[in-house]
Design a protein around this motif. Structure first.
Motif, PDB file in Angstrom:
ATOM      1  N   ALA A 265      12.047 -15.511  36.317  1.00 40.67           N
ATOM      2  CA  ALA A 265      13.383 -14.956  35.268  1.00 40.67           C
ATOM      3  C   ALA A 265      14.109 -16.343  35.584  1.00 40.67           C
ATOM      4  O   ALA A 265      15.192 -16.995  35.322  1.00 40.67           O
ATOM      5  N   ALA A 266      14.192 -16.724  36.829  1.00 41.57           N
ATOM      6  CA  ALA A 266      14.686 -18.445  37.355  1.00 41.57           C
ATOM      7  C   ALA A 266      14.427 -19.451  35.821  1.00 41.57           C
ATOM      8  O   ALA A 266      15.289 -20.616  35.706  1.00 41.57           O
ATOM      9  N   LEU A 267      13.004 -19.818  35.945  1.00 44.26           N
ATOM     10  CA  LEU A 267      12.751 -20.792  34.889  1.00 44.26           C
ATOM     11  C   LEU A 267      13.111 -19.850  33.754  1.00 44.26           C
ATOM     12  O   LEU A 267      13.594 -21.030  32.861  1.00 44.26           O
ATOM     13  N   GLU A 268      13.127 -18.578  33.194  1.00 41.79           N
ATOM     14  CA  GLU A 268      13.388 -18.419  31.817  1.00 41.79           C
ATOM     15  C   GLU A 268      15.016 -19.067  31.531  1.00 41.79           C
ATOM     16  O   GLU A 268      16.021 -19.408  30.189  1.00 41.79           O
ATOM     17  N   ALA A 269      15.943 -18.982  32.809  1.00 40.08           N
ATOM     18  CA  ALA A 269      17.321 -18.969  32.762  1.00 40.08           C
ATOM     19  C   ALA A 269      17.483 -20.536  32.620  1.00 40.08           C
ATOM     20  O   ALA A 269      18.501 -20.809  31.440  1.00 40.08           O
TER      21      ALA A 269
END
Length: 142
Positions: A101-105
């Motif tokens: 999720a952090a990478l995608e954001a």
């Protein structure tokens, strides 16, 4: 022999200021001060022969911890995969879905700046996203 702790990373590119400003946004860096004796980068550029104007630009970590990034104009375009690339550490210490999720954001934010998403590498635990900057240089969100 003394141990060298300071270094800069140099990018060959077509548009030094444009690429430097992109990386400022990616990393939270700031435009480096203009060369000594000049109040602004524009004043520095006006002092140079027309063919040399805009031929280099630099940015730096405002905390002074990260390396200076230097961008120099070269006549040839990028032709092959980078031999060196930056890993932008945005999900340190996170695993699994939280890491993803952090990478995608961050990927979404960088695509909005002009980066291109290439490939997600995800094994259910660790992950990184391979991307390209605005001139096609590879880097990873890690």
């Amino acid at each position: 022999m003394p141990t060298i702790k300071k270094f800069q990373v140099t990018f060959d590119c077509a548009e030094p200021e444009r690429v430097a400003r992109f990386w400022c946004e990616v990393l939270g860096y700031v435009v480096s001060p203009p060369p000594y004796g000049f109040a602004t980068w524009d004043a520095f550029d006006r002092s140079r022969p027309p063919e040399d104007r805009g031929s280099w630009f630099a940015c730096s970590d405002p905390s002074g911890v990260g390396p200076r990034l230097f961008f120099q104009r070269v006549p040839e375009g990028k032709a092959v995969k980078n031999r060196v690339h930056l890993d932008v550490r945005v999900a340190t210490g996170l695993v699994g879905e939280e890491r993803l999720a952090a990478l995608e954001a961050e990927c979404t934010r960088l695509v909005g700046l002009g980066a291109v998403r290439e490939q997600l590498l995800y094994d259910g635990h660790g992950a990184c996203i391979v991307m390209r900057d605005i001139e096609g240089n590879e880097f990873c969100l890690d």
